[in-house]
Design an enzyme around this catalytic site. Sequence first.
Site: not given
Ligand code: UGA
Length: 429
Positions: A30, A35, A155, A250, A260
């Site tokens: 890094d 860090k 995350e 869902l 992301c």
């Molecule tokens: C997301 C993808 O799920 C990962 O597969 C991907 O690797 C990552 O982005 C990335 O591109 O680095 P992340 O953003 O860490 O992961 O978290 P998620 O669990 O996907 O949640 C994303 C957002 O969607 C959160 O704000 C969560 O509250 C919301 N969410 C998720 C909903 O509102 N409803 C759901 O059913 C699921």
Amino acid sequence: MNIAIVGSGYVGLVTGTCFAEVGHNVICVDNDDAKVAQLKAGKIPIYEPGLEDLIRKNVQLKRLHFTNSIGEGVEKSQVVFIAVPTPPQHDGSVDLSYVETVARQIAEHIKEYRVVVDKSTVPVKTGEKVAETIRRYAKPGVEFDVVSNPEFLREGSAVEDLMKPDRIVFGVNSSKASALMHEVYSPFNAPIMVTDLNSAELIKHASNSFLALKISYINAVAAICEASGADVEKVAAGMGADKRIGRQFLNAGLGYGGSCFPKDISAFIKISEELGYNFQLLKEVEKINADQGERFLKKLRDKLWVLKDKKIGQLGLAFKGNTDDIRMSVGIRIAEQMVKEGASLLAYDPKGMEKCNQLHPDIKTVNSAYEAANGAEALIIATEWVDFKSLDWVKIRESMRTPLIFDGRNLLDPSEMKSLGFEYYSVGR
Ligand code: UGA
């Protein structure tokens, strides 16, 4: 194997640690000296369940090292991963300058064959550009291959996602690079899918966009449920029982945030536009998501009339549960809007408060959910932290001025909350 990971953010640090855990010898690089010093001293800059223990263990076993020298990483490793940020620009396109800089730096240090793997989320055709850049800046005749290896970790469950992935995707143009990539990933015992470079890059944007589409779809259905008296949880369960649809992603609520989805969906729209396709469907996904917070605030205003001077408690600031990350968090957006309207807001989050205090000093935070609720006229749940389910809700009801709950993540059971004496509102039910 000897592996270097350039970039010690969420993806780089967790990937490097998990590679070390399965037995590889890993150097995390890094350019942020502070860090690197922190990591060498055993301090972890992010909260991610299970990560700290794994880092400590693998540092002790001398399989995980930290450095600010990209030269050291390239010299000592057969495979060099790029895991640097690809932030959004104002027009939705991706800023690839960090990837380009690292490609040039790798080129300066390559002396013999290396596999350069892009793990950052990038637009399709970036791998080709990385290869051109390395060729341009490296010594003539030096051999290398560029591979695209998108990361799918979430995350909050990053370590588990990385150790037990549904699939591992990499896009390669040479059998030599493919063999080395198989060696990197064989200890994970997961299905490996090998594609061309461009397809691997597209798999990442297409997957994230599809997951975001599922979320916006169920949020649109939630609006219909509210208007018709149906229950979105039952609808989602009924839909999700069909294996072709699946229940995951869902969950209706305040919509998606984080570092992301918002960035990747805009990027995919922009990339499509540049390739001559108007991805109207994804524009609608973004619009539904943007409206979700406002629709929720409207419910609050309908009940409290004006928010000015009203004491409101908020549970949750992180963009999702199990993380301290508040980037593009819907909870932060809602809190800021309520503060703007003059509400006297007290917010609490199990892990996200330090970052919130640094970046959003206008949002006042307190040390517990009970303090946030004390004397409040309404309590909002903005993040799906499971910890909130097991709070002492009787104590909370007794301490609130009016027992009004707005659950933006459908975390609690409506009938249970009603039986405890709350007036309870959620999303789509
Ligand atoms: C997301 C993808 O799920 C990962 O597969 C991907 O690797 C990552 O982005 C990335 O591109 O680095 P992340 O953003 O860490 O992961 O978290 P998620 O669990 O996907 O949640 C994303 C957002 O969607 C959160 O704000 C969560 O509250 C919301 N969410 C998720 C909903 O509102 N409803 C759901 O059913 C699921």
